[in-house]
Design an enzyme around this catalytic site. Structure first.
Site, PDB file in Angstrom:
ATOM      1  N   CYS A  78       0.797  -1.231   0.000  1.00 37.86           N
ATOM      2  CA  CYS A  78       0.000   0.000   0.000  1.00 37.86           C
ATOM      3  C   CYS A  78       0.828   1.278   0.000  1.00 37.86           C
ATOM      4  O   CYS A  78       0.752   2.082  -0.934  1.00 37.86           O
ATOM      5  CB  CYS A  78      -0.928   0.022   1.216  1.00 37.86           C
ATOM      6  SG  CYS A  78      -2.040  -1.380   1.336  1.00 37.86           S
ATOM      7  N   HIS A 139      -3.091   6.794   4.070  1.00 39.95           N
ATOM      8  CA  HIS A 139      -1.984   5.901   4.450  1.00 39.95           C
ATOM      9  C   HIS A 139      -0.621   6.428   4.018  1.00 39.95           C
ATOM     10  O   HIS A 139       0.279   5.656   3.678  1.00 39.95           O
ATOM     11  CB  HIS A 139      -2.209   4.487   3.880  1.00 39.95           C
ATOM     12  CG  HIS A 139      -1.513   3.424   4.700  1.00 39.95           C
ATOM     13  ND1 HIS A 139      -1.533   2.095   4.362  1.00 39.95           N
ATOM     14  CD2 HIS A 139      -0.762   3.504   5.829  1.00 39.95           C
ATOM     15  CE1 HIS A 139      -0.845   1.395   5.241  1.00 39.95           C
ATOM     16  NE2 HIS A 139      -0.362   2.230   6.146  1.00 39.95           N
TER      17      HIS A 139
END
Length: 581
Positions: A78, A139
């Site tokens: 990610c 994130h």
């Protein structure tokens, strides 16, 4: 004379009518709706070959637009993949590739993140007069030196509006789903706490009953160590849902911990509202879904409706959400002036399953490997669909190497941004998407796992072959299983990988599953592939990096003074107003 007097108004009416038909305002810059799913396997979508999970809305985007069959993420995890996606450059250039065990940001209270000096496509569009919004997962960090400096926050990286998860959705957010973060360290600290507690009370008993003369200083030292061990374990790890599972609206924490059950509908409503608010001005919406990362949602409207358990239910909910966003764009008459783009940040998580739910991670089709598996194709080949009625021909399939990093220069081009920029690793896709070019500008692509270069692909001039050269591959366990089922996710370094000398070589044109490595006996260009790949890697690694590593232990571990909080720290807690839900 009569005709000459009537011509100008008639012409004006015709032009206005034409404008209504096309949905485009003369001179107005296009809108952009970017939709990214988390951990989605390329094999989970109908238009990419799945005939058991129903994805009619995503399939419709492909039917009405251009489908990319060799769309590649810059990393199989990610944080680095999203950093590369946002900046148009490999994550290592921004210090977003870890050198050891830590490959992603682990705590919202850490100081690592996308450096404030980095440039994102949102920031470039903002400078061109766009209203920019991010709804969903970020994130890429929040704070640097103190709570509230927001140096890594989306608002500081070009997004005028942010609503969603500054971290990500993960198992700790839902009771009973287990722990995701540093489980072995948690177990060690918990065991140490128990040992110190047992030792302390044992020595207290020994002293009370006069069996030995135990020093009070020793008891005090043990008590102090026990308190420290308990604090280091309990505060950051046992309260993880409070620290990491939060929702922010711009720079304000509006829910802590978040109510996961209502999250999908809230994100969808926010995304739709953003489009409606900006119908009269150029906008960028980045709809970054919390799906299909675990824990999987349980929505009564979709539960039990698919043929693939809870994962299939979630995938069909994703498709519905994409359909709702598409309906919003179309119903407002924006379709012909809006480029819509659908993708995933990397491949599916193969190891994520249990005996109760079954498979909880995605399927990567015929491609080997998955999330966090270095350069194997299953971890980096992702869906890529562009729709723009009236500008892009419907139903085209583009079988050329492209990258998530290509979005940055593509949006820059379409927004008429001609200002100087840094070195970019992506290329403007419009010539390929419009059929004006037949060949990708990507001759070489480099495949990182953290800061470790695991593989490179070469698309030689004048050839349809695409050679993949693997320098390192993860060590699967059990051997031959196709995943790292002992650790739950593959590691990128040291004893966790095998170095290949000579490297493994595959021709993805003839062997997309990477099952038959080439040799000098089977491939006439074998020596040339090795030579050209080595030269390309050497040139690439000579290019400046410059950014400080953001994924060191010092930067990613929890720091109380950086923790986002609604209320007075450490008494953080709030629920979003019911009107917003």
């Amino acid at each position: 004379m009569g005709h000459s007097l009537l011509a100008p108004p008639v012409l004006c009416l015709l032009l206005l009518a034409g404008s209504d038909v096309t949905g485009q305002d003369v001179g107005r810059k296009p809108n952009f709706v970017v939709m990214m799913v988390d951990d989605l396997g390329i094999g989970d979508i109908g238009c990419y070959g799945n005939d058991t999970i129903r994805t009619p809305n995503i399939d419709r985007l492909a039917t009405e637009g251009v489908k990319l069959t060799q769309h590649i993420a810059a990393a199989p995890l990610c944080t680095p993949s999203r950093a590369a996606f946002m900046t148009g450059r490999y994550a290592v250039r921004a210090g977003m590739g870890g050198a050891g065990r830590v490959q992603v940001l682990l705590f919202l209270g850490g100081s690592g993140g996308l450096p404030p000096g980095e440039t994102t496509f949102a920031k470039r569009l903002q400078q061109q007069g766009y209203t920019t919004g991010l709804v969903g997962k970020w994130h890429l960090g929040v704070n640097c030196e103190r709570r509230g400096d927001h140096c890594h926050h989306p608002n500081q990286h070009g997004f005028s509006y942010f609503y969603g998860l500054p971290y990500t959705l993960f198992n700790d957010c839902v009771p009973g789903e287990g722990n995701d973060i540093l489980r072995d360290l948690q177990l060690t600290l918990c065991s140490l706490t128990v040992v110190l507690a047992v030792g302390f009370f044992t020595l207290v008993c020994v002293r009370v009953f006069g069996l030995l003369d135990i020093s009070l200083w020793l008891l005090a030292a043990l008590l102090f160590l026990g308190i420290i061990a308990t604090t280091v374990w309990y505060l950051p790890f046992n309260l993880m849902p409070t620290w990491n599972c939060i929702i922010m609206r711009n720079q304000e924490v509006v829910e802590q911990p978040m109510t996961v059950e209502t999250l999908p509908r809230r994100l969808l409503a926010e995304a739709q509202d953003f489009v409606k608010r900006n119908v009269d001005r150029p906008f960028l919406l980045f709809f970054s879904l919390a799906h299909i990362h675990t824990p999987l949602f349980i929505n009564p409207a979709f539960a039990g409706k698919s043929r693939h358990g809870r994962y299939g239910d979630n995938m069909e909910e994703v498709d519905w959400m994409i359909g709702e966003i598409t309906k919003t764009v179309d119903s407002l008459g924006l379709a012909n002036n809006t480029l819509m783009y659908f993708t995933s940040d990397h491949g599916g998580h193969l190891e994520d399953s249990d005996t109760t739910v079954g498979q909880k991670g995605g399927w990567n089709g015929i491609y080997k490997g998955g999330k966090s598996m270095g350069g194997w194709e299953g971890g980096i080949r992702v869906p890529g669909i562009f729709r723009w009625p009236g500008r892009l021909a419907a139903g085209r399939v583009l079988d050329q190497p492209t990258s998530l990093m290509d979005l940055y220069p593509t949006l820059k081009h379409l927004s008429r941004d001609t200002q100087p920029d840094r070195h970019l690793d992506g290329y403007n896709l419009m010539p390929l998407l419009e059929g004006k070019a037949q060949r990708s500008e990507h001759e070489f692509m480099f495949h990182y796992c953290g800061s470790n270069l695991h593989a490179v692909r070469w698309h030689p001039t004048g050839s349809d072959s695409i050679y993949k050269v693997h320098f390192f591959t993860p060590n699967f366990y059990p051997p031959g299983s196709g995943g790292c089922y002992d650790t739950g996710i593959c590691m990128c370094y040291g004893k966790h990988v095998t170095r290949h000398e000579p490297p493994l070589i595959y021709d993805l044109l003839r062997d997309p599953s990477e099952s038959r490595p080439l040799s000098s006996d089977t491939e006439p260009r074998y020596a040339e592939v090795l030579e050209q790949s080595a030269k390309a890697v050497q040139r690439h690694q000579q290019e400046p990096v410059g950014a400080e590593n953001q994924l060191t232990w010092e930067k990613i571990l929890w720091k109380p003074w950086l923790q986002p909080c609604c209320g007075t720290f450490p008494f953080c807690g709030c629920k979003e107003e019911r009107a917003h839900i």
